[in-house]
Design a protein around this motif. Structure first.
Motif, short mmCIF file in Angstrom:
data_model
loop_
_atom_site.label_atom_id
_atom_site.label_comp_id
_atom_site.label_asym_id
_atom_site.label_seq_id
_atom_site.Cartn_x
_atom_site.Cartn_y
_atom_site.Cartn_z
N GLY A 5 -62.99 -20.44 6.32
CA GLY A 5 -62.76 -21.21 5.09
C GLY A 5 -62.76 -20.25 3.92
N THR A 6 -61.84 -20.43 2.99
CA THR A 6 -61.72 -19.45 1.92
C THR A 6 -61.15 -20.05 0.66
OG1 THR A 6 -60.93 -17.21 1.41
CG2 THR A 6 -59.39 -18.68 2.55
N ARG A 7 -61.28 -19.33 -0.41
CA ARG A 7 -60.61 -19.61 -1.67
C ARG A 7 -60.18 -18.27 -2.23
NH1 ARG A 7 -60.80 -19.04 -6.92
NH2 ARG A 7 -59.91 -20.66 -8.25
N ALA A 21 -55.03 -8.79 -1.98
CA ALA A 21 -56.14 -8.23 -1.19
C ALA A 21 -56.80 -9.32 -0.36
CB ALA A 21 -57.17 -7.57 -2.12
N GLY A 22 -56.86 -10.53 -0.90
CA GLY A 22 -57.40 -11.65 -0.14
C GLY A 22 -56.54 -11.98 1.08
N LEU A 23 -55.22 -11.99 0.89
CA LEU A 23 -54.32 -12.21 2.03
C LEU A 23 -54.48 -11.10 3.06
CD1 LEU A 23 -51.01 -13.42 0.33
CD2 LEU A 23 -52.62 -14.79 1.66
N ASP A 24 -54.59 -9.84 2.58
CA ASP A 24 -54.80 -8.71 3.50
C ASP A 24 -56.09 -8.87 4.29
OD1 ASP A 24 -52.43 -7.59 2.58
OD2 ASP A 24 -53.44 -6.14 1.26
N SER A 25 -57.14 -9.34 3.63
CA SER A 25 -58.42 -9.55 4.30
C SER A 25 -58.31 -10.63 5.37
CB SER A 25 -59.48 -9.92 3.26
OG SER A 25 -60.72 -10.13 3.87
N LEU A 26 -57.61 -11.71 5.06
CA LEU A 26 -57.41 -12.76 6.07
C LEU A 26 -56.59 -12.24 7.24
CD1 LEU A 26 -56.72 -15.87 3.82
CD2 LEU A 26 -58.77 -15.40 5.19
N ARG A 27 -55.60 -11.42 6.96
CA ARG A 27 -54.81 -10.85 8.05
C ARG A 27 -55.66 -9.92 8.92
NH1 ARG A 27 -50.24 -6.61 8.25
NH2 ARG A 27 -49.73 -6.74 10.44
N LEU A 37 -57.67 -19.65 16.28
CA LEU A 37 -58.08 -19.30 14.93
C LEU A 37 -57.61 -20.40 13.98
CD1 LEU A 37 -59.10 -17.29 12.72
CD2 LEU A 37 -56.82 -16.24 12.84
N VAL A 38 -58.49 -20.82 13.08
CA VAL A 38 -58.15 -21.77 12.02
C VAL A 38 -58.52 -21.12 10.70
CG1 VAL A 38 -58.58 -24.05 11.02
CG2 VAL A 38 -58.58 -23.77 13.51
N VAL A 39 -57.57 -21.06 9.78
CA VAL A 39 -57.81 -20.58 8.41
C VAL A 39 -57.51 -21.75 7.49
CG1 VAL A 39 -57.06 -19.00 6.60
CG2 VAL A 39 -57.28 -18.18 8.95
N MET A 40 -58.46 -22.07 6.62
CA MET A 40 -58.24 -23.22 5.74
C MET A 40 -58.88 -22.98 4.39
SD MET A 40 -60.85 -25.86 7.49
CE MET A 40 -62.44 -25.30 8.04
N GLY A 41 -58.29 -23.62 3.40
CA GLY A 41 -58.87 -23.56 2.07
C GLY A 41 -57.82 -23.45 1.00
N HIS A 90 -54.23 -25.08 2.18
CA HIS A 90 -53.62 -25.04 3.52
C HIS A 90 -54.66 -25.14 4.63
CE1 HIS A 90 -49.81 -23.55 1.80
NE2 HIS A 90 -50.61 -22.93 0.95
N VAL A 91 -54.21 -25.65 5.77
CA VAL A 91 -54.91 -25.52 7.05
C VAL A 91 -53.88 -24.88 7.97
CG1 VAL A 91 -56.04 -26.67 8.99
CG2 VAL A 91 -56.35 -27.56 6.67
N MET A 92 -54.23 -23.72 8.51
CA MET A 92 -53.31 -22.95 9.36
C MET A 92 -53.99 -22.65 10.69
SD MET A 92 -51.96 -20.31 6.44
CE MET A 92 -50.42 -19.87 7.26
#
Length: 123
Positions: A5-7, A21-27, A37-41, A90-92
């Motif tokens: 979960g992120t913002r 940088a946040g997108l890079d960290s999620l990647r 894997l679920v990424v949401m927020g 998003h929920v991915m």
């Protein structure tokens, strides 16, 4: 299953480098995570954002709205009656499937809430 979960920082407020940088960290999380894997927020990303589309492609994550064919429902707007809410939340998933996605507005927030049902693959 891994759930993140992120913002992310809003790139519109002179912080595009921190958003990237946040997108890079999620990647990086996606690259070192095996299995579902679920990424949401609040990713502060419209589906048309080039960097967001690249992140999704490289990470293998698919937006629940794309999986369900539900278009791009808006999730952010100043009021519950905003004329054109923006789809930035998003929920991915990867290696799991969204079977339902509900978007509801709650008092006190300028974002709609996302509630997703995710089905894990049978092994």
């Amino acid at each position: 299953m891994t759930v993140v979960g992120t913002r992310l920082q809003n790139p519109a407020f002179l912080a595009a480098d921190r958003w990237g940088a946040g997108l890079d960290s999620l990647r990086a999380v996606a690259d070192r995570t095996y299995g579902p894997l679920v990424v949401m927020g609040d990713l502060n990303a419209t589906p048309s954002a080039v960097a967001f589309r690249g992140f999704a492609r490289r990470s293998g994550l698919r937006d629940c709205t794309a999986q369900l064919g539900s278009g791009y429902p808006g999730t952010w707007g100043r009021t519950p009656t905003s004329w054109a809410p923006v789809p930035i939340d998003h929920v991915m998933t990867r290696d799991a499937a969204c079977t339902d996605l509900r978007i509801t507005r709650h008092p006190g927030s300028d974002h709609s809430a996302l509630r997703a049902v995710v089905a894990l693959p049978r092994d």
